[in-house]
Structures are given as structure tokens and as C-alpha cells.
Scaffold this motif. Structure first.
Motif, PDB file in Angstrom:
ATOM      1  N   ALA A 161       0.836  -1.201   0.000  1.00 39.95           N
ATOM      2  CA  ALA A 161       0.000   0.000   0.000  1.00 39.95           C
ATOM      3  C   ALA A 161       0.870   1.249   0.000  1.00 39.95           C
ATOM      4  N   PRO A 162       0.424   2.324  -0.645  1.00 42.07           N
ATOM      5  CA  PRO A 162       1.219   3.560  -0.674  1.00 42.07           C
ATOM      6  C   PRO A 162       1.574   4.036   0.726  1.00 42.07           C
ATOM      7  N   ARG A 163       2.779   4.552   0.874  1.00 37.63           N
ATOM      8  CA  ARG A 163       3.229   5.006   2.191  1.00 37.63           C
ATOM      9  C   ARG A 163       2.379   6.146   2.725  1.00 37.63           C
ATOM     10  N   ALA A 164       1.839   6.963   1.837  1.00 39.95           N
ATOM     11  CA  ALA A 164       0.981   8.064   2.282  1.00 39.95           C
ATOM     12  C   ALA A 164      -0.242   7.516   3.011  1.00 39.95           C
ATOM     13  N   TRP A 165      -0.791   6.419   2.491  1.00 41.14           N
ATOM     14  CA  TRP A 165      -1.933   5.804   3.149  1.00 41.14           C
ATOM     15  C   TRP A 165      -1.551   5.258   4.522  1.00 41.14           C
ATOM     16  N   LEU A 166      -0.400   4.622   4.597  1.00 44.49           N
ATOM     17  CA  LEU A 166       0.041   4.072   5.875  1.00 44.49           C
ATOM     18  C   LEU A 166       0.243   5.173   6.911  1.00 44.49           C
ATOM     19  N   GLY A 167       0.830   6.280   6.471  1.00 46.13           N
ATOM     20  CA  GLY A 167       1.025   7.409   7.386  1.00 46.13           C
ATOM     21  C   GLY A 167      -0.290   7.988   7.859  1.00 46.13           C
ATOM     22  N   MET A 168      -1.242   8.137   6.929  1.00 47.34           N
ATOM     23  CA  MET A 168      -2.548   8.676   7.307  1.00 47.34           C
ATOM     24  C   MET A 168      -3.293   7.736   8.250  1.00 47.34           C
ATOM     25  N   LEU A 169      -3.181   6.438   8.014  1.00 46.54           N
ATOM     26  CA  LEU A 169      -3.856   5.476   8.877  1.00 46.54           C
ATOM     27  C   LEU A 169      -3.262   5.469  10.277  1.00 46.54           C
ATOM     28  N   PHE A 170      -1.938   5.589  10.356  1.00 44.63           N
ATOM     29  CA  PHE A 170      -1.294   5.616  11.666  1.00 44.63           C
ATOM     30  C   PHE A 170      -1.725   6.858  12.447  1.00 44.63           C
ATOM     31  N   ALA A 171      -1.687   7.998  11.779  1.00 45.45           N
ATOM     32  CA  ALA A 171      -2.115   9.235  12.439  1.00 45.45           C
ATOM     33  C   ALA A 171      -3.598   9.187  12.786  1.00 45.45           C
ATOM     34  N   GLY A 172      -4.402   8.624  11.879  1.00 49.84           N
ATOM     35  CA  GLY A 172      -5.830   8.510  12.147  1.00 49.84           C
ATOM     36  C   GLY A 172      -6.131   7.588  13.305  1.00 49.84           C
ATOM     37  N   GLY A 173      -5.333   6.518  13.451  1.00 53.32           N
ATOM     38  CA  GLY A 173      -5.514   5.619  14.578  1.00 53.32           C
ATOM     39  C   GLY A 173      -5.254   6.297  15.908  1.00 53.32           C
ATOM     40  N   LEU A 174      -4.195   7.098  15.961  1.00 58.57           N
ATOM     41  CA  LEU A 174      -3.901   7.836  17.195  1.00 58.57           C
ATOM     42  C   LEU A 174      -5.008   8.836  17.511  1.00 58.57           C
ATOM     43  N   ALA A 175      -5.474   9.540  16.479  1.00 59.37           N
ATOM     44  CA  ALA A 175      -6.547  10.510  16.684  1.00 59.37           C
ATOM     45  C   ALA A 175      -7.839   9.817  17.104  1.00 59.37           C
ATOM     46  N   VAL A 207     -10.117  10.344  20.488  1.00 62.50           N
ATOM     47  CA  VAL A 207     -11.550  10.655  20.413  1.00 62.50           C
ATOM     48  C   VAL A 207     -12.362   9.624  21.195  1.00 62.50           C
ATOM     49  N   ALA A 208     -11.961   8.343  21.096  1.00 62.16           N
ATOM     50  CA  ALA A 208     -12.687   7.289  21.802  1.00 62.16           C
ATOM     51  C   ALA A 208     -12.649   7.502  23.311  1.00 62.16           C
ATOM     52  N   VAL A 209     -11.483   7.914  23.814  1.00 56.92           N
ATOM     53  CA  VAL A 209     -11.365   8.190  25.250  1.00 56.92           C
ATOM     54  C   VAL A 209     -12.209   9.396  25.633  1.00 56.92           C
ATOM     55  N   ALA A 210     -12.113  10.463  24.823  1.00 59.70           N
ATOM     56  CA  ALA A 210     -12.847  11.688  25.137  1.00 59.70           C
ATOM     57  C   ALA A 210     -14.358  11.495  25.031  1.00 59.70           C
ATOM     58  N   ALA A 211     -14.803  10.648  24.109  1.00 58.65           N
ATOM     59  CA  ALA A 211     -16.237  10.446  23.892  1.00 58.65           C
ATOM     60  C   ALA A 211     -16.839   9.397  24.820  1.00 58.65           C
ATOM     61  N   GLY A 212     -15.998   8.769  25.627  1.00 60.59           N
ATOM     62  CA  GLY A 212     -16.504   7.772  26.566  1.00 60.59           C
ATOM     63  C   GLY A 212     -16.795   6.426  25.946  1.00 60.59           C
ATOM     64  N   VAL A 213     -16.204   6.145  24.762  1.00 59.36           N
ATOM     65  CA  VAL A 213     -16.408   4.842  24.126  1.00 59.36           C
ATOM     66  C   VAL A 213     -15.791   3.736  24.969  1.00 59.36           C
ATOM     67  N   LEU A 214     -14.614   4.020  25.528  1.00 61.13           N
ATOM     68  CA  LEU A 214     -13.949   3.051  26.389  1.00 61.13           C
ATOM     69  C   LEU A 214     -14.567   3.078  27.779  1.00 61.13           C
TER      70      LEU A 214
END
Length: 389
Positions: A186-200, A204-211
Motif C-alpha cells: 500500500a502507498p506510504r501516504a496511506w500508511l502514514g494517514m492510517l497511523f495518524a488517524g488511529g492515534l486521533a 476521540v474514543a477516550v474523550a467520547a466515553g467509548v472506552l
């Protein structure tokens, strides 16, 4: 006249390593439960018998997949994926909550955890998509359309698992999907975006009370176990104490002080590695880790030396799954990873985990049997080789 195609036999190194893990795990489960009357109802061999049944069923499933024609494996892949999604939906509708997570289906006296099978289903689903897209174009690069399709395949089970919520399985699935994408090219740009999106997304999950509160407390205890030694940090402290008690050669099977006293919670499932550390010591625990490393190594080797795109991606995905889940499980027993409640493949007690793991071994052997080249005796693969680029 062309020479007949050479078909290699079973990968006996992989087979023996997996069987070694299963055998060692069965002994550790027996040791962890034999002194706990509340679990065994007075029968010291109760969990030994149950685990032997799990192993026997797992071996049958492995042989069935191993002996299935490779074309049927691909044909069945969508059905396996659909069945795993249906199972995850049923868990949310009529599942049983254990340890704060609605992850189990009770079918008579049998308990099934569909999330364990979802890991394998996602891997083969993504592999099938890549193979279908690459049909007739061996060196075709994975593009954005492929990445979106693979993420869609993984997204539905991931969302259902998060709703349970089963954070441990979610982490394993996320790492596996990321690994499959990387290995597929997969393109490295996608991998970078997915990694950053996972952290974000985690923030959000912690802040929204999902956990749940207990899940957040576990992460806090991971950063500082002394923060709540009798609460969220208890598991980590007791696990580290048990492993530390083992020394070089351990206290002897069935003779671990922490294990006999029942101080480590869920020791026959999530914390099974602490039994190895305490009773078999550094030598025994090191053997367990070495066997797991061999399984991962052979999976990567099979991926690197098959001429089939589906087999290549599926085998690499299984390697990512086993590798990260083992690291997560052993890491939480050592205090270097947060407690998330994932089993140690082939070793922890439980039918669902055993069945899924043995199905994966059967698939690896199936792919290996249909490889056109013999495997090397040492690892020499790279992501570029795995991607066929």
C-alpha cells in the motif's frame, strides 16, 4: 518435455513448533487450574480434559483446511467472512458479558467468541480482494481503490468488536490490518494517514466515553502500576511477581507459589505466560517464546516463497496476527504492555482461540503445499518480496 512440478511436503518445522506450543500450553493450563477448586469443582484434571478436547477439535479443523483444495479455500473465503460478521452481530444481540465485555455466545454448554474467528476472516478477506484485483497482472501495484476496499472489509468487524467493547482484540486486529496493508505494498501516504488517524481515533474514543472506565484504568495502571496496586494495577503487579519468582529454571511444574495460591487472576487464559515464567523459569519461558517466534518466521517464509497472491497476503497477515498478539500477551505479563485481555495463541485455555489458531496453521500448510519453490532454512524475506514487487 517439461519436468514435473515439484510440490513440497508439509512444513514440519511449523507443524512441530505449533504442536510444541499446544503441548506446553496444555500442561500450563493444567498447572494453573489443578489447585483451584472454585474452577474445577474438586476435579484437578477438569480443565486438562477440556483443553484436550479443544486441542483435538483444533487438530481436526487444521487437517480439514490443510487437505482442502486451494481453489475451494478461495471460494469459501467470503462465506467465512460473512459467518464471522453474523457471529459478531449475534454477540451484540444475545451475547454474554464476561469481564465487562459482551464477547461470548453461549450455545448450550459451549461458549464461542466470534471475535477470535474474525481475525482470520479479515485476513483472508483482504487477501482475496488483493488477489482478485491482481488477477492477470502479477506485478500490479496496490492503489487507493485497493486500500479503501481492504479497509472496508476490516471496518465492519472492527466496528462490531469495538461495540462489545473488546479493546484487546481491536488492537490485535488493527495491527494485523496495518501489517497486511504494508506487506501488500500500500502507498506510504496511506500508511502514514492510517497511523495518524488511529492515534486521533484513540484520543476521540477516550474523550467520547467509548472506552469503559476499567479499560482506561488499565492503561493508567500500565503507566504506573503502583498508582492502584489493589485495583487496576493488581494484575500487573502479581503477574510481574510470578514471572520474577521463576529465576533461571523455575520453581517446578505445579509448584509455583503464586500459581498455587491463585494470586494472578485469569492465569489459565490471559496470564498463562506467568505460569511458564514462575514454574519453568527463564529457560522454559524462553522456549515458549522461541516456539512462537518459529511459527511467525515460518509464516513469513511461506508468504515469501509462494507464487499465489492470495496465499502470499494471507500468510503474511497470519504472521502479523500471531506476532502482535503474542507480543501483546507476553508484554502485559511482563508489564511492558497494557492489560487488554488477549489470549496467547496455542497456549491459553479456550476453544475459540485454539480453533482459530489451528485453522490458521492449516491454511499456512495449505498454502505451503501448493508452493512451487522449496522453503529456505533461514529467513530472508522483505516486504517488497512479499508484495511481489
Amino acid at each position: 518435455m517439461t519436468a514435473p512440478r515439484r510440490v513440497p511436503g508439509l512444513d514440519w518445522v511449523l507443524m512441530l513448533a505449533a504442536l510444541g506450543l499446544v503441548s506446553l500450553g496444555t500442561l500450563l493450563v493444567w498447572s494453573a487450574t489443578s489447585h483451584r477448586d472454585a474452577l474445577t469443582l474438586g476435579d484437578p484434571t477438569a480443565y486438562l480434559k477440556k483443553q484436550l478436547v479443544n486441542v483435538a477439535i483444533g487438530l481436526v479443523l487444521m487437517v480439514m483446511v490443510l487437505a482442502t483444495d486451494h481453489r475451494w479455500v478461495r471460494i469459501m473465503a467470503p462465506l467465512v467472512y460473512l459467518a464471522s460478521v453474523v457471529g459478531l452481530v449475534l454477540v451484540l444481540v444475545m451475547g454474554t458479558t464476561i469481564n465487562g465485555s459482551r464477547s461470548w455466545l453461549m450455545l448450550g454448554g459451549l461458549s464461542i467468541q466470534p471475535a477470535e474467528f474474525a481475525k482470520l476472516a479479515v485476513v483472508i478477506g483482504m487477501a482475496l480482494l488483493v488477489a482478485e484485483r491482481a488477477e492477470g497482472s502479477w506485478r500490479r501495484r496496490v492503489g487507493s481503490v485497493d486500500v479503501i476496499g481492504m479497509l472496508s472489509i476490516a471496518g465492519l468487524p472492527a466496528a462490531l468488536i469495538l461495540m462489545q467493547p473488546d479493546l484487546g482484540t481491536m488492537l490485535v486486529l488493527t495491527a494485523t490490518v496495518f501489517g497486511v496493508l504494508a506487506i501488500s505494498g500500500a502507498p506510504r501516504a496511506w500508511l502514514g494517514m492510517l497511523f495518524a488517524g488511529g492515534l486521533a481515533g484513540a484520543a476521540v474514543a477516550v474523550a467520547a466515553g467509548v472506552l469503559k472506565d476499567y479499560q482506561i484504568d488499565r492503561f493508567m495502571a500500565f503507566t504506573n502500576p503502583a498508582l492502584d496496586p489493589r485495583g487496576a494495577g493488581y494484575n500487573v503487579e502479581q503477574a510481574r511477581t510470578a514471572v520474577g519468582n521463576g529465576g533461571l529454571f523455575g520453581q517446578g511444574l505445579f509448584d509455583g507459589s503464586q500459581t498455587r495460591s491463585g494470586f494472578v487472576p485469569e492465569q489459565h487464559t490471559d496470564f498463562i505466560f506467568t505460569v511458564a515464567g514462575e514454574e519453568l523459569g527463564l529457560v522454559g519461558a524462553g522456549l515458549l517464546i522461541a516456539l512462537m517466534a518459529i511459527v511467525v518466521w515460518r509464516a513469513v517464509s511461506i508468504a515469501a516463497h509462494t507464487d499465489d497472491v492470495f496465499g502470499r497476503v494471507a500468510a503474511a497477515g497470519i504472521a502479523c496476527w500471531f506476532g502482535f498478539q503474542a507480543f501483546q500477551n507476553i508484554g502485559m505479563c511482563m508489564g511492558i504492555m497494557p492489560v487488554t485481555g488477549v489470549p496467547l495463541p496455542f497456549v491459553s485455555y479456550g476453544g475459540s482461540s485454539m480453533f482459530a489458531s489451528m485453522l490458521a496453521i492449516g491454511l499456512l500448510q495449505n498454502i505451503h503445499l501448493r508452493s512451487t519453490t522449496a522453503l529456505p532454512t533461514r529467513f530472508s524475506a522483505s516486504p517488497r518480496v512479499l508484495a511481489g514487487r
